[in-house]
Design an enzyme around this catalytic site. Structure first.
Site, PDB file in Angstrom:
ATOM      1  N   ARG A 267       0.861  -1.180   0.000  1.00 19.77           N
ATOM      2  CA  ARG A 267       0.000   0.000   0.000  1.00 19.77           C
ATOM      3  C   ARG A 267       0.894   1.225   0.000  1.00 19.77           C
ATOM      4  O   ARG A 267       2.110   1.127   0.131  1.00 19.77           O
ATOM      5  CB  ARG A 267      -1.040  -0.011   1.139  1.00 19.77           C
ATOM      6  CG  ARG A 267      -0.687  -0.713   2.404  1.00 19.77           C
ATOM      7  CD  ARG A 267       0.418  -0.101   3.200  1.00 19.77           C
ATOM      8  NE  ARG A 267       0.198   1.322   3.380  1.00 19.77           N
ATOM      9  CZ  ARG A 267       1.135   2.202   3.639  1.00 19.77           C
ATOM     10  NH1 ARG A 267       2.403   1.812   3.753  1.00 19.77           N
ATOM     11  NH2 ARG A 267       0.883   3.477   3.790  1.00 19.77           N
TER      12      ARG A 267
ATOM     13  N   ARG B  31      -7.167  -0.542  -7.044  1.00 19.50           N
ATOM     14  CA  ARG B  31      -7.516   0.524  -6.082  1.00 19.50           C
ATOM     15  C   ARG B  31      -7.720   1.818  -6.889  1.00 19.50           C
ATOM     16  O   ARG B  31      -6.979   2.059  -7.848  1.00 19.50           O
ATOM     17  CB  ARG B  31      -6.423   0.730  -5.015  1.00 19.50           C
ATOM     18  CG  ARG B  31      -6.405  -0.375  -3.969  1.00 19.50           C
ATOM     19  CD  ARG B  31      -5.512  -0.031  -2.787  1.00 19.50           C
ATOM     20  NE  ARG B  31      -6.183   0.803  -1.807  1.00 19.50           N
ATOM     21  CZ  ARG B  31      -5.573   1.327  -0.732  1.00 19.50           C
ATOM     22  NH1 ARG B  31      -4.293   1.100  -0.518  1.00 19.50           N
ATOM     23  NH2 ARG B  31      -6.239   2.058   0.132  1.00 19.50           N
TER      24      ARG B  31
ATOM     25  N   ASP C  23      -1.883  10.601  -2.169  1.00 21.15           N
ATOM     26  CA  ASP C  23      -2.257   9.586  -3.167  1.00 21.15           C
ATOM     27  C   ASP C  23      -2.543  10.200  -4.531  1.00 21.15           C
ATOM     28  O   ASP C  23      -2.435   9.544  -5.559  1.00 21.15           O
ATOM     29  CB  ASP C  23      -3.467   8.793  -2.696  1.00 21.15           C
ATOM     30  CG  ASP C  23      -3.041   7.828  -1.620  1.00 21.15           C
ATOM     31  OD1 ASP C  23      -2.885   8.257  -0.463  1.00 21.15           O
ATOM     32  OD2 ASP C  23      -2.805   6.657  -1.956  1.00 21.15           O
TER      33      ASP C  23
ATOM     34  N   LYS D  35      -4.723   9.896   3.023  1.00 22.27           N
ATOM     35  CA  LYS D  35      -5.439   9.039   3.980  1.00 22.27           C
ATOM     36  C   LYS D  35      -6.506   9.808   4.745  1.00 22.27           C
ATOM     37  O   LYS D  35      -6.250  10.935   5.190  1.00 22.27           O
ATOM     38  CB  LYS D  35      -4.403   8.416   4.923  1.00 22.27           C
ATOM     39  CG  LYS D  35      -4.940   7.517   6.016  1.00 22.27           C
ATOM     40  CD  LYS D  35      -5.816   6.393   5.493  1.00 22.27           C
ATOM     41  CE  LYS D  35      -5.145   5.532   4.450  1.00 22.27           C
ATOM     42  NZ  LYS D  35      -6.132   4.703   3.685  1.00 22.27           N
TER      43      LYS D  35
HETATM   44  O1  MRU Z   1      -4.504   3.085   2.204  1.00 20.94           O
HETATM   45  P1  MRU Z   1      -3.033   3.309   2.075  1.00 20.94           P
HETATM   46  O2  MRU Z   1      -2.238   2.760   3.203  1.00 20.94           O
HETATM   47  O3  MRU Z   1      -2.520   2.869   0.723  1.00 20.94           O
HETATM   48  O4  MRU Z   1      -2.871   4.897   2.116  1.00 20.94           O
HETATM   49  C1  MRU Z   1      -1.594   5.431   2.006  1.00 20.94           C
HETATM   50  C2  MRU Z   1      -1.557   6.900   2.163  1.00 20.94           C
HETATM   51  O5  MRU Z   1      -2.562   7.553   2.334  1.00 20.94           O
HETATM   52  C3  MRU Z   1      -0.215   7.561   2.028  1.00 20.94           C
HETATM   53  O6  MRU Z   1      -0.152   8.708   2.824  1.00 20.94           O
HETATM   54  C4  MRU Z   1       0.021   7.970   0.564  1.00 20.94           C
HETATM   55  O7  MRU Z   1      -0.208   6.889  -0.296  1.00 20.94           O
HETATM   56  C5  MRU Z   1       1.386   8.469   0.348  1.00 20.94           C
HETATM   57  S1  MRU Z   1       2.592   7.201   0.499  1.00 20.94           S
HETATM   58  C6  MRU Z   1       4.104   7.846   0.154  1.00 20.94           C
END
Ligand code: MRU
Length: 355
Positions: free
Chosen positions: A52, A95, A245, A256
């Site tokens: 992830r 995703r 993201d 997140k």
């Molecule tokens: O659901 P996740 O764990 O994939 O979410 C990850 C995040 O929100 C991170 O902050 C984001 O992907 C940046 S990772 C460098």
């Protein structure tokens, strides 16, 4: 800092012609790799959070294309380039929010179209490995650029996990934290535990401990209190530092769930808000955060914990995995191409078109 401890954190490994992923669902209790043999297994691993974090998802998908190409070439040596389109769709459905996934798939698709070699698998593998290595290099660069923004020794607050585990290595937000800690600019890290997957408690805290960076976990609800009351202590929080993201062309930032709340809190308390993300996370095709698809995950993740129901039977839940922070709440976006202060469409466009 222990000697490059982050170097030993490898979420994605290509070894002996196989893709291996560190199963992040088991961390920190267990450090176990799983081997993925088909493109469907790769897509499922992304959906199920074995891997992830936006950049790590993109890198994994690039290796997934290599695995798909190997199978398609064996089945359809004459038209594997056409047949592989179905596999690219499978990967794209794993995703919805992290744009790095779509960026990597598109890059691999274009590369396949341009191939004129007798050994396309070797060429595709080199391409995927370059994506992987370039991500690590970008993180180290961002680490230096972001650390320069921190003028005086202070504590910082981070959310989720934007570390080595979420990328090819080193991390985005945690990359800045690593560099700034080494430069004696960060004295302490506060990490939100990040319900429901506990990326903060399980992953960020683990990475910080590996690097001997002092870290204190917070439940999300403690953030406002800590931002206010830490100011008169020896650990004043002066920056909130997060990853992303997807960043829209106007500077709106998806990250997140809970990040938006932190940005509002930071502004209210006069604390700076830094987003650290490679340019592969910037989606110039969308004009604002309203166009960013927000993943809604299973309500079981909220109603229960570790496969055990904790909520009252009959209660419903919502489980948006991401939220969008408006650009006006962002003080700095740090990319490998440079820093954009108070992001706007104009500033981001200039940065993206600069070599
Ligand atoms: O659901 P996740 O764990 O994939 O979410 C990850 C995040 O929100 C991170 O902050 C984001 O992907 C940046 S990772 C460098």
């Amino acid at each position: 800092m222990s000697d490059k401890a982050y170097d030993s954190i490898k979420p994605i490994i290509w070894q002996d012609d196989n893709l291996q992923l560190l199963d992040q669902r088991l961390l920190p209790a267990e450090h176990r790799y799983i081997t993925l043999k088909t493109v469907h297994e790769v897509a499922q691993a992304i959906t199920d959070m074995v891997v992830r974090g936006a950049p790590a998802i993109g890198i994994t998908a690039a290796y997934g294309v290599v695995i798909a190409a190997r199978a398609r070439l064996a089945e359809h040596p004459d038209n594997w380039q056409r047949a592989i389109e179905a596999d690219l769709s499978v990967l794209a459905q794993s995703r919805p929010t992290a744009v790095n996934l779509f960026w990597a798939i598109d890059l691999m698709r274009e590369f396949i179209k341009s191939l004129s070699t007798s050994d396309p698998i070797a060429a595709l593998l080199t391409k995927a490995q370059n994506i992987h290595q370039e991500d690590i290099a970008a993180n180290v660069k961002m680490g230096a650029l972001g650390a320069q923004l921190i003028k005086e020794p202070c504590a910082v607050l981070t959310h989720c996990n934007a570390g080595a585990l979420a990328t090819g290595g080193y991390g985005t937000a945690l990359g800045v934290i690593r560099t700034a800690f080494a430069d004696n600019k960060i004295t302490h890290v506060f990490a939100d535990e990040t319900r429901p997957w506990l990326q903060g408690a399980r992953l960020t805290a683990w990475e910080m401990v590996q690097d001997d960076i002092p870290v204190s976990l917070l439940v999300e609800g403690a953030a406002a209190h800590m931002l206010k009351t830490s100011q008169n202590t020896d650990k004043p929080i002066r920056w909130v530092i997060v990853g992303s993201d997807r960043i829209a062309s106007n500077g709106d930032v998806a990250n997140k769930i809970g990040t938006y709340a932190l940005a509002v809190l930071a502004r209210y308390h006069g604390i700076k808000f830094m987003v650290v993300a490679p340019t592969t996370t910037i989606d110039m095709a969308i004009s604002s955060g309203a166009d960013i698809p927000i993943e809604e995950r299973s309500t079981n993740e909220v109603l229960g914990f570790a496969d055990q129901q904790i909520a009252a039977t009959g209660a419903q839940a919502r489980n948006p995995a991401f939220d969008v922070t408006p650009a006006e709440l962002v003080d700095a976006i740090v990319t490998e191409k440079g820093v954009v202060l108070k992001p706007t469409l104009e500033k981001i466009t200039v940065m993206m078109t600069t070599l």
